[in-house]
Design an enzyme around this catalytic site. Structure first.
Site, PDB file in Angstrom:
ATOM      1  N   SER A  16      -4.179  35.481  38.700  1.00 56.95           N
ATOM      2  CA  SER A  16      -3.373  36.277  37.763  1.00 56.95           C
ATOM      3  C   SER A  16      -3.617  37.745  38.081  1.00 56.95           C
ATOM      4  O   SER A  16      -4.637  38.076  38.714  1.00 56.95           O
ATOM      5  CB  SER A  16      -3.836  35.991  36.330  1.00 56.95           C
ATOM      6  OG  SER A  16      -3.346  36.958  35.429  1.00 56.95           O
ATOM      7  N   TYR A  26     -10.440  34.947  30.008  1.00 56.09           N
ATOM      8  CA  TYR A  26      -9.329  34.541  30.888  1.00 56.09           C
ATOM      9  C   TYR A  26      -9.463  35.270  32.222  1.00 56.09           C
ATOM     10  O   TYR A  26      -9.423  34.650  33.293  1.00 56.09           O
ATOM     11  CB  TYR A  26      -7.991  34.882  30.215  1.00 56.09           C
ATOM     12  CG  TYR A  26      -6.779  34.508  31.048  1.00 56.09           C
ATOM     13  CD1 TYR A  26      -6.408  33.172  31.214  1.00 56.09           C
ATOM     14  CD2 TYR A  26      -6.002  35.490  31.676  1.00 56.09           C
ATOM     15  CE1 TYR A  26      -5.302  32.830  31.983  1.00 56.09           C
ATOM     16  CE2 TYR A  26      -4.898  35.150  32.442  1.00 56.09           C
ATOM     17  CZ  TYR A  26      -4.549  33.813  32.583  1.00 56.09           C
ATOM     18  OH  TYR A  26      -3.455  33.483  33.351  1.00 56.09           O
TER      19      TYR A  26
HETATM   20  P1  NDP Z   1       2.629  26.772  31.459  1.00 56.56           P
HETATM   21  O1  NDP Z   1       1.943  26.712  30.142  1.00 56.56           O
HETATM   22  O2  NDP Z   1       4.104  26.606  31.470  1.00 56.56           O
HETATM   23  O3  NDP Z   1       1.983  25.737  32.472  1.00 56.56           O
HETATM   24  C1  NDP Z   1       0.628  25.418  32.444  1.00 56.56           C
HETATM   25  C2  NDP Z   1       0.460  24.061  33.089  1.00 56.56           C
HETATM   26  O4  NDP Z   1      -0.934  23.726  33.111  1.00 56.56           O
HETATM   27  C3  NDP Z   1       1.183  22.966  32.342  1.00 56.56           C
HETATM   28  O5  NDP Z   1       1.845  22.152  33.268  1.00 56.56           O
HETATM   29  C4  NDP Z   1       0.053  22.202  31.660  1.00 56.56           C
HETATM   30  O6  NDP Z   1       0.414  20.839  31.579  1.00 56.56           O
HETATM   31  C5  NDP Z   1      -1.061  22.390  32.665  1.00 56.56           C
HETATM   32  N1  NDP Z   1      -2.384  22.148  32.113  1.00 56.56           N
HETATM   33  C6  NDP Z   1      -3.024  22.796  31.112  1.00 56.56           C
HETATM   34  N2  NDP Z   1      -4.220  22.238  30.883  1.00 56.56           N
HETATM   35  C7  NDP Z   1      -4.345  21.205  31.770  1.00 56.56           C
HETATM   36  C8  NDP Z   1      -5.331  20.236  32.029  1.00 56.56           C
HETATM   37  N3  NDP Z   1      -6.487  20.189  31.341  1.00 56.56           N
HETATM   38  N4  NDP Z   1      -5.117  19.344  32.999  1.00 56.56           N
HETATM   39  C9  NDP Z   1      -3.973  19.360  33.704  1.00 56.56           C
HETATM   40  N5  NDP Z   1      -3.001  20.243  33.508  1.00 56.56           N
HETATM   41  C10 NDP Z   1      -3.182  21.156  32.544  1.00 56.56           C
HETATM   42  O7  NDP Z   1       2.218  28.176  32.080  1.00 56.56           O
HETATM   43  P2  NDP Z   1       2.373  28.805  33.544  1.00 56.56           P
HETATM   44  O8  NDP Z   1       3.311  28.035  34.373  1.00 56.56           O
HETATM   45  O9  NDP Z   1       2.598  30.227  33.334  1.00 56.56           O
HETATM   46  O10 NDP Z   1       0.890  28.634  34.076  1.00 56.56           O
HETATM   47  C11 NDP Z   1       0.577  28.217  35.378  1.00 56.56           C
HETATM   48  C12 NDP Z   1      -0.560  29.065  35.907  1.00 56.56           C
HETATM   49  O11 NDP Z   1      -0.123  30.402  36.065  1.00 56.56           O
HETATM   50  C13 NDP Z   1      -1.793  29.141  35.011  1.00 56.56           C
HETATM   51  O12 NDP Z   1      -2.953  29.004  35.799  1.00 56.56           O
HETATM   52  C14 NDP Z   1      -1.722  30.545  34.432  1.00 56.56           C
HETATM   53  O13 NDP Z   1      -2.983  31.021  34.084  1.00 56.56           O
HETATM   54  C15 NDP Z   1      -1.112  31.286  35.599  1.00 56.56           C
HETATM   55  N6  NDP Z   1      -0.488  32.564  35.300  1.00 56.56           N
HETATM   56  C16 NDP Z   1       0.644  32.629  34.535  1.00 56.56           C
HETATM   57  C17 NDP Z   1       1.216  33.853  34.249  1.00 56.56           C
HETATM   58  C18 NDP Z   1       2.398  33.980  33.368  1.00 56.56           C
HETATM   59  O14 NDP Z   1       2.762  35.110  33.021  1.00 56.56           O
HETATM   60  N7  NDP Z   1       3.058  32.916  32.977  1.00 56.56           N
HETATM   61  C19 NDP Z   1       0.664  35.098  34.788  1.00 56.56           C
HETATM   62  C20 NDP Z   1      -0.507  34.907  35.609  1.00 56.56           C
HETATM   63  C21 NDP Z   1      -1.035  33.692  35.861  1.00 56.56           C
HETATM   64  P3  NDP Z   1      -0.023  19.803  30.437  1.00 56.56           P
HETATM   65  O15 NDP Z   1      -0.112  20.560  29.151  1.00 56.56           O
HETATM   66  O16 NDP Z   1       1.093  18.795  30.480  1.00 56.56           O
HETATM   67  O17 NDP Z   1      -1.314  19.253  30.908  1.00 56.56           O
END
Ligand code: NDP
Length: 247
Positions: free
Chosen positions: A141, A154
């Site tokens: 991030s 975070y």
């Molecule tokens: P979302 O919330 O849309 O996606 C997060 C994903 O992580 C979901 O598919 C969720 O699936 C999965 N997840 C969460 N906990 C678990 C777990 N214990 N096991 C398996 N899967 C898990 O957010 P983003 O797409 O934005 O996030 C993706 C990545 O991008 C993250 O690492 C986030 O920190 C990073 N990021 C995002 C930014 C943004 O602005 N959106 C900026 C910078 C970084 P489920 O709940 O079905 O398990």
């Protein structure tokens, strides 16, 4: 340069950046292996990818469980005969000031954002070392590049995975294992990530930022595609992806 026929495991594939990447990579001929906890979302996504002529499978995966990652990688090998890339993308972002002492949320972030990535690394490493080929892409991030008030834990997890990717790259060069690593540093991308914030002020501030400048997750998916499509002797270490409107 192509992603065609690459076998790519993606965690956090049920929404946001993971979902967008799965669709884009599959539409260019990659074979995607999808993991997350929400089975209905994964099943729908696999159906959609197949309906467009792509190849995809899923397995319910909790990245905090090492055996789940091993099973996801095994699924890739059983279904598609190998594994080329793991995209460690699952993450949560329940931000809050340290003074709020939301210690359960601190632990959860460390479990998912850091240990979840380590579990992914451990699951692919034996195959990558044996085959002297493999790529590890991890979603850090902008909070892994610089500090933001409110993002103490975070940001700590995201700084940590940045370090991890760079060290794996350096050690791979020393050990001649040809493992490539890429860290992604997205800024405001409109996904479901803000749903994990419980601190009212933090949520309000983030909602305002994302509503005013946020861009769609395809922006990150295209960058993932670029990294995967590089030839084996080229490592793209890092990508920072900002909305043009974000200062
Ligand atoms: P979302 O919330 O849309 O996606 C997060 C994903 O992580 C979901 O598919 C969720 O699936 C999965 N997840 C969460 N906990 C678990 C777990 N214990 N096991 C398996 N899967 C898990 O957010 P983003 O797409 O934005 O996030 C993706 C990545 O991008 C993250 O690492 C986030 O920190 C990073 N990021 C995002 C930014 C943004 O602005 N959106 C900026 C910078 C970084 P489920 O709940 O079905 O398990």
């Amino acid at each position: 340069m192509s992603v065609e026929n690459k076998v790519i495991v993606i965690t956090g594939a049920s929404s946001g950046i993971g979902e967008a990447s799965a669709k884009l990579l599959a539409s260019h001929g990659a074979k995607v292996v999808l993991g997350a906890r929400r089975e209905n979302r994964l099943a729908d996504l696999v159906m959609e990818i197949k309906a467009h002529g792509g190849e995809a499978v899923y397995r319910v995966t909790d990245v905090t469980k090492p055996t789940d990652l091993i099973a996801l990688v095994s699924l890739a090998k059983q279904t598609f005969g190998g594994i080329d890339v793991i995209f460690n993308n699952a993450g949560i972002m329940p931000t809050s000031p340290i003074s709020a002492l939301k210690t359960d949320e601190w632990a959860a972030m460390i479990e998912v954002n850091l240990n979840g990535v380590l579990n992914g690394v451990a699951a692919v490493m034996p195959d990558f070392i044996k085959q002297k080929h493999g790529q590890i892409i991890t979603t850090s991030s902008v909070a892994g590049l610089k500090s933001f008030a409110g993002s103490g834990v975070y940001g700590a997890t995201k700084f940590a995975v940045r370090n991890l990717m760079e060290v794996i790259r350096m050690e791979s060069a020393q050990e001649h294992t040809n493992i490539r690593t890429t860290s992604l540093y997205p800024a405001a991308i409109n996904t479901e990530l803000l749903h994990t914030i419980t601190d009212v002020n933090a949520k309000q501030g983030m909602n305002h930022l994302y509503e005013s400048v946020g861009i769609t997750p395809d922006a990150v998916a295209r960058v993932v595609g670029f990294a995967v499509a590089q030839p084996d002797d080229v490592n793209v270490n890092e990508f920072t992806i900002y909305p043009t409107k974000q200062g």
